[in-house]
Design an enzyme around this catalytic site. Structure first.
Site, PDB file in Angstrom:
ATOM      1  N   ARG A  70      12.163  -0.160  -9.989  1.00  0.00           N
ATOM      2  CA  ARG A  70      11.251   0.876  -9.475  1.00  0.00           C
ATOM      3  C   ARG A  70      12.026   2.184  -9.503  1.00  0.00           C
ATOM      4  O   ARG A  70      12.955   2.381  -8.705  1.00  0.00           O
ATOM      5  CB  ARG A  70      10.809   0.501  -8.057  1.00  0.00           C
ATOM      6  CG  ARG A  70       9.778   1.436  -7.417  1.00  0.00           C
ATOM      7  CD  ARG A  70       9.404   0.885  -6.057  1.00  0.00           C
ATOM      8  NE  ARG A  70       8.484   1.732  -5.334  1.00  0.00           N
ATOM      9  CZ  ARG A  70       7.161   1.606  -5.355  1.00  0.00           C
ATOM     10  NH1 ARG A  70       6.620   0.654  -6.099  1.00  0.00           N
ATOM     11  NH2 ARG A  70       6.391   2.411  -4.644  1.00  0.00           N
ATOM     12  N   HIS A  97       2.434   2.094 -13.753  1.00  0.00           N
ATOM     13  CA  HIS A  97       2.567   1.181 -12.615  1.00  0.00           C
ATOM     14  C   HIS A  97       1.835  -0.120 -12.974  1.00  0.00           C
ATOM     15  O   HIS A  97       0.797  -0.450 -12.382  1.00  0.00           O
ATOM     16  CB  HIS A  97       1.961   1.822 -11.365  1.00  0.00           C
ATOM     17  CG  HIS A  97       2.389   1.170 -10.077  1.00  0.00           C
ATOM     18  ND1 HIS A  97       3.126  -0.005 -10.028  1.00  0.00           N
ATOM     19  CD2 HIS A  97       2.166   1.518  -8.772  1.00  0.00           C
ATOM     20  CE1 HIS A  97       3.334  -0.338  -8.778  1.00  0.00           C
ATOM     21  NE2 HIS A  97       2.767   0.564  -7.991  1.00  0.00           N
ATOM     22  N   GLN A 100       0.642  -2.930 -10.360  1.00  0.00           N
ATOM     23  CA  GLN A 100      -0.494  -2.581  -9.511  1.00  0.00           C
ATOM     24  C   GLN A 100      -1.806  -2.884 -10.223  1.00  0.00           C
ATOM     25  O   GLN A 100      -2.745  -3.437  -9.638  1.00  0.00           O
ATOM     26  CB  GLN A 100      -0.453  -1.095  -9.144  1.00  0.00           C
ATOM     27  CG  GLN A 100      -1.620  -0.645  -8.277  1.00  0.00           C
ATOM     28  CD  GLN A 100      -1.640  -1.333  -6.923  1.00  0.00           C
ATOM     29  OE1 GLN A 100      -0.637  -1.330  -6.213  1.00  0.00           O
ATOM     30  NE2 GLN A 100      -2.765  -1.915  -6.555  1.00  0.00           N
ATOM     31  N   ASP A 209      -5.748   7.381  -5.354  1.00  0.00           N
ATOM     32  CA  ASP A 209      -4.327   7.064  -5.216  1.00  0.00           C
ATOM     33  C   ASP A 209      -3.740   7.929  -4.103  1.00  0.00           C
ATOM     34  O   ASP A 209      -4.398   8.830  -3.575  1.00  0.00           O
ATOM     35  CB  ASP A 209      -3.618   7.324  -6.550  1.00  0.00           C
ATOM     36  CG  ASP A 209      -2.219   6.728  -6.618  1.00  0.00           C
ATOM     37  OD1 ASP A 209      -1.800   6.051  -5.651  1.00  0.00           O
ATOM     38  OD2 ASP A 209      -1.534   6.933  -7.631  1.00  0.00           O
ATOM     39  N   CYS A 243      -4.181   1.798  -3.990  1.00  0.00           N
ATOM     40  CA  CYS A 243      -2.918   1.049  -4.128  1.00  0.00           C
ATOM     41  C   CYS A 243      -2.101   1.041  -2.843  1.00  0.00           C
ATOM     42  O   CYS A 243      -1.200   0.204  -2.705  1.00  0.00           O
ATOM     43  CB  CYS A 243      -2.107   1.626  -5.288  1.00  0.00           C
ATOM     44  SG  CYS A 243      -1.425   3.262  -4.960  1.00  0.00           S
ATOM     45  N   ARG A 270      -0.799  -8.361  -4.952  1.00  0.00           N
ATOM     46  CA  ARG A 270       0.468  -7.908  -5.530  1.00  0.00           C
ATOM     47  C   ARG A 270       1.457  -9.072  -5.605  1.00  0.00           C
ATOM     48  O   ARG A 270       2.217  -9.206  -6.561  1.00  0.00           O
ATOM     49  CB  ARG A 270       1.066  -6.772  -4.690  1.00  0.00           C
ATOM     50  CG  ARG A 270       0.271  -5.481  -4.648  1.00  0.00           C
ATOM     51  CD  ARG A 270       0.125  -4.853  -6.037  1.00  0.00           C
ATOM     52  NE  ARG A 270       1.405  -4.645  -6.678  1.00  0.00           N
ATOM     53  CZ  ARG A 270       2.273  -3.671  -6.385  1.00  0.00           C
ATOM     54  NH1 ARG A 270       1.985  -2.785  -5.448  1.00  0.00           N
ATOM     55  NH2 ARG A 270       3.424  -3.562  -7.036  1.00  0.00           N
TER      56      ARG A 270
END
Length: 298
Positions: A70, A97, A100, A209, A243, A270
């Site tokens: 990440r 991403h 996600q 988001d 998310c 997730r």
């Protein structure tokens, strides 16, 4: 009983940015697969202080069987992947991403009955998920890594996208991302404008988001907050995804905590989608590494 494909294996969680869902899902997924996750935060290792991504990738890849990274700039992921002797999975970068979007797709399939009255009820446990009918998915807000993966994913699965973002250049899709969108032929199923009310017309799913914590951003995106009023022309049974983490400026409590919201099933997923990615990518990599890949290729 889950696969034990990570038995006696260590997965490095290389996190230059803090996380709740990505970290917890990765650590628990590794344990369920019989392995161990080593969390390496920015204060824990030399990356960015006295060591380059290239050297870090070689060192960590010499001791672990996979790297889940990440990072900030997408170039960091590319450099890690280029020099790592073991597979590298993108946990988040400035442009993408992917994990996600995997969770979002699974969530929509699990709730296919909400979008198709012929299905009526959720699928029984341990049964294949029903086919998800083509959806119209609206995204409102600035162009983020979450949106970028949506742009290259949903059209390939038969869905249409409608996007609204401010006309200012800082809120538009980066050229490398749009180049990938057009390369995949996804652009023909994407509508893009600046009016959020227009974007959500006929939408089955509305997505936004996390906004950066800057007053100028809040002012620019004020009209993009997801509310019932904004979405009055969406499909009457529209659902909401985010998310997380969420701020009220992005979506009001009525939507976020109401029956339209799928944000917590989305968050739960997730774990399961990262678990599947670990099993697929890292589970085939044993302590012999290259030997395993050679056998798989043969």
């Amino acid at each position: 009983m889950p696969s034990q494909s990570l038995f006696n294996k260590s997965i490095a969680l290389l996190f230059a940015k803090r996380s709740t869902r990505t970290r917890v899902s990765a650590e628990t997924a590794a344990v369920l697969l019989g392995g161990r996750a080593l969390f390496l935060g920015r204060e824990d290792i030399q990356l960015g202080v006295n060591e380059t991504p290239r050297d870090t990738a070689r060192v960590i890849g010499g001791m672990c069987q996979g790297i889940f990274a990440r990072v900030g700039a997408h170039e960091e992921i590319e450099e890690l992947a280029r020099y790592s002797p073991v597979p590298v999975l993108n946990a988040l970068s400035s442009l993408w991403h992917p994990t996600q979007t995997l969770a979002d797709v699974l969530t929509l399939h699990e709730h296919a009955h909400l979008f198709d009255t012929a299905l009526k009820i959720p699928p029984p446990a341990n049964k294949p998920l029903p086919q998800l009918r083509p959806l119209t998915i609206a995204y409102v807000g600035d162009s983020t890594n979450v949106l970028h993966d949506m742009l290259v994913t949903y059209p390939r699965l038969g869905h249409k996208m409608r996007v609204a973002s401010p006309e200012k250049p800082a809120y538009q899709c980066p050229q490398p991302v749009w180049d990938r969108v057009t390369q995949l032929g996804c652009d023909k199923d994407i509508w893009w404008g600046s009016d959020p009310k227009e974007a959500v017309k006929g939408a089955d799913v509305v997505v936004t988001d996390t906004w950066p914590r800057r007053p100028s951003v809040y002012k620019t995106l004020r009209e993009y907050q997801v509310t019932e009023a904004l979405c009055r022309d969406a499909n009457p049974d529209w659902k909401f995804l985010h998310c997380l983490p969420r701020k009220q400026e992005e979506v009001d409590d009525q939507v976020f905590y109401g029956p339209r919201s799928l944000v917590f099933p989305e968050s739960d997923n997730r774990k399961w989608t990262i678990m599947a990615a670990f099993d697929l990518l890292f589970g085939k990599w044993d302590l012999a590494g290259e030997k395993t890949l050679k056998i798989l290729k043969e």
